[in-house]
Scaffold this motif. Structure first.
Motif, PDB file in Angstrom:
ATOM      1  N   VAL A  80      -6.615  12.594   0.716  1.00  0.00           N
ATOM      2  CA  VAL A  80      -5.883  13.660   0.043  1.00  0.00           C
ATOM      3  C   VAL A  80      -5.171  13.116  -1.192  1.00  0.00           C
ATOM      4  N   TYR A  81      -4.493  11.994  -1.025  1.00  0.00           N
ATOM      5  CA  TYR A  81      -3.733  11.413  -2.131  1.00  0.00           C
ATOM      6  C   TYR A  81      -4.641  11.069  -3.315  1.00  0.00           C
ATOM      7  N   LEU A  82      -5.782  10.459  -3.037  1.00  0.00           N
ATOM      8  CA  LEU A  82      -6.688  10.079  -4.126  1.00  0.00           C
ATOM      9  C   LEU A  82      -7.197  11.303  -4.874  1.00  0.00           C
TER      10      LEU A  82
ATOM     11  N   VAL B 208      -0.011   1.240   0.431  1.00  0.00           N
ATOM     12  CA  VAL B 208      -0.246   1.368   1.867  1.00  0.00           C
ATOM     13  C   VAL B 208       0.059   2.807   2.250  1.00  0.00           C
ATOM     14  N   VAL B 209      -0.960   3.524   2.694  1.00  0.00           N
ATOM     15  CA  VAL B 209      -0.785   4.894   3.171  1.00  0.00           C
ATOM     16  C   VAL B 209      -0.350   4.798   4.629  1.00  0.00           C
TER      17      VAL B 209
ATOM     18  N   GLY C 110       0.326   3.789  11.849  1.00  0.00           N
ATOM     19  CA  GLY C 110      -1.000   3.646  11.272  1.00  0.00           C
ATOM     20  C   GLY C 110      -0.891   3.446   9.774  1.00  0.00           C
ATOM     21  N   CYS C 111      -1.593   2.453   9.246  1.00  0.00           N
ATOM     22  CA  CYS C 111      -1.541   2.137   7.813  1.00  0.00           C
ATOM     23  C   CYS C 111      -2.950   1.889   7.283  1.00  0.00           C
ATOM     24  N   VAL C 112      -3.190   2.330   6.053  1.00  0.00           N
ATOM     25  CA  VAL C 112      -4.455   2.107   5.355  1.00  0.00           C
ATOM     26  C   VAL C 112      -4.132   1.493   4.003  1.00  0.00           C
ATOM     27  N   GLU C 113      -4.799   0.403   3.666  1.00  0.00           N
ATOM     28  CA  GLU C 113      -4.516  -0.299   2.417  1.00  0.00           C
ATOM     29  C   GLU C 113      -5.429   0.171   1.289  1.00  0.00           C
ATOM     30  N   LEU C 114      -4.822   0.407   0.128  1.00  0.00           N
ATOM     31  CA  LEU C 114      -5.539   0.698  -1.107  1.00  0.00           C
ATOM     32  C   LEU C 114      -5.132  -0.345  -2.150  1.00  0.00           C
ATOM     33  N   VAL C 115      -6.088  -0.864  -2.873  1.00  0.00           N
ATOM     34  CA  VAL C 115      -5.793  -1.746  -4.005  1.00  0.00           C
ATOM     35  C   VAL C 115      -6.501  -1.179  -5.225  1.00  0.00           C
ATOM     36  N   ASN C 116      -5.733  -0.891  -6.255  1.00  0.00           N
ATOM     37  CA  ASN C 116      -6.274  -0.260  -7.458  1.00  0.00           C
ATOM     38  C   ASN C 116      -7.048   1.014  -7.107  1.00  0.00           C
ATOM     39  N   ARG C 117      -6.454   1.808  -6.197  1.00  0.00           N
ATOM     40  CA  ARG C 117      -6.984   3.111  -5.788  1.00  0.00           C
ATOM     41  C   ARG C 117      -8.321   2.997  -5.055  1.00  0.00           C
ATOM     42  N   LYS C 118      -8.603   1.883  -4.462  1.00  0.00           N
ATOM     43  CA  LYS C 118      -9.832   1.704  -3.691  1.00  0.00           C
ATOM     44  C   LYS C 118      -9.479   1.239  -2.279  1.00  0.00           C
ATOM     45  N   PHE C 119     -10.220   1.755  -1.285  1.00  0.00           N
ATOM     46  CA  PHE C 119     -10.043   1.297   0.088  1.00  0.00           C
ATOM     47  C   PHE C 119     -10.506  -0.150   0.195  1.00  0.00           C
TER      48      PHE C 119
END
Length: 235
Positions: free
Chosen positions: A169-171, A4-5, A25-34
Motif C-alpha cells: 500500500v505504501y509503495l 521498516v514497515v 511483524g516487520c518488512v525491510e525496504l531499501v531504496n523502496r525495494k523489498f
C-alpha cells in the motif's frame, strides 16, 4: 534509504492499563525495494489477552504460553529497526506500545532503549491517507481496495501479514502511477471512453524525463496568439 514497515498485535488497547505486545511483524525496504529481510516474533505477555482482542487477531493465551517474553526478544528487535524510518499505519498506537515495553524493561533494570523516536524516524500512513483522500475510509482494508491490492487471504489481523500488505500500500501511495486505458466505443470512430484504470508502481531507476524548451520562433508565435486573444477580450 532503509525503511521498516511495522505492525504489532496486542493484548488490548491501552498499555497504560498494563496491556502488552504479543506479536511484531516487520518488512525491510531499501531504496523502496523489498530486500527479503523480515522480522517476526510472537511474545508471551505474561498476562491474559482480552477476549475482544482475540476476536481481532485470533492469538490466544494457550498459543502464547511457550513464547519468549519481551525482554528476550528486545535486543534482536531493536537491532532490526534501529536507524530506519518506520512505516506504520496509525503509528501512535504501535509506537506507544513499544515505548511502554522498553520503559518496563528499564524500570526492571534489564535494558535501556529510551523511546522509538530516539532511534528511528516514523512515517504514519494513516496521516498520509487522510491528507491524500479526505472524506474516504482509511483502514488497511479500505486502502487495499483503493489501490487494487488483493487481501482476500487476510481473515484475521496478523502483524507480519499486515506489514507485508502495508508495504504494498505504501509503495503505491507514494510512487504509484495511474494508467488510463482508452478504448474506442463500438461503431463510433474517434469516440473513446475510459473503461479501466490500473495502478502501477513507477520504476525508481527510470531515466530522467527530457525537458524540451520552446525556441524563439515558438515563443513569438505564442505571444502573438495571446495578444490576439487579449484584443478580442478587450473588445
Amino acid at each position: 534509504m532503509r525503511q521498516v514497515v511495522l505492525d504489532t498485535e496486542t493484548t488490548g488497547l491501552e498499555p497504560a492499563q498494563g496491556h502488552r505486545v504479543i506479536e511484531i511483524g516487520c518488512v525491510e525496504l531499501v531504496n523502496r525495494k523489498f530486500t527479503g529481510r523480515t522480522y517476526h516474533q510472537y511474545i508471551n505477555p505474561e498476562r491474559q489477552v482480552d477476549a475482544e482482542a482475540v476476536e481481532v487477531h485470533g492469538i490466544t493465551d494457550e498459543f502464547l504460553r511457550d513464547k519468549p517474553v519481551f525482554a528476550q526478544i528486545a535486543p534482536e528487535f531493536f537491532e532490526f529497526i534501529r536507524g530506519s524510518q518506520l512505516v506504520i499505519h496509525n503509528a501512535p498506537f504501535d509506537v506507544n506500545f513499544i515505548d511502554h515495553e522498553w520503559m518496563w524493561l528499564q524500570q526492571a533494570g534489564k535494558a535501556s532503549y529510551g523511546k522509538v523516536i530516539d532511534h528511528c524516524q516514523v512515517l504514519d500512513t494513516l496521516v498520509m491517507s487522510r491528507k491524500m483522500h479526505p472524506g474516504a475510509r482509511h483502514s488497511l482494508d479500505a486502502l487495499c481496495k483503493r489501490y487494487g491490492i488483493d487481501n482476500s487471504h487476510r481473515e484475521l489481523h496478523g502483524a507480519l501479514l499486515d506489514a507485508e500488505i502495508l508495504a504494498d500500500v505504501y509503495l503505491l501511495m507514494t510512487g504509484g502511477q495511474t494508467t488510463l486505458q482508452l478504448v474506442a466505443e463500438s461503431g463510433e470512430k474517434g469516440q473513446s471512453q475510459l473503461v479501466s484504470t490500473e495502478l502501477r508502481p513507477i520504476d525508481s531507476n527510470r531515466p530522467a524525463l527530457p525537458v524540451i524548451q520552446a525556441d524563439e520562433d515558438e515563443i513569438q508565435r505564442h505571444q502573438k496568439k495571446i495578444d490576439s486573444i487579449n484584443g478580442l477580450w478587450n473588445q
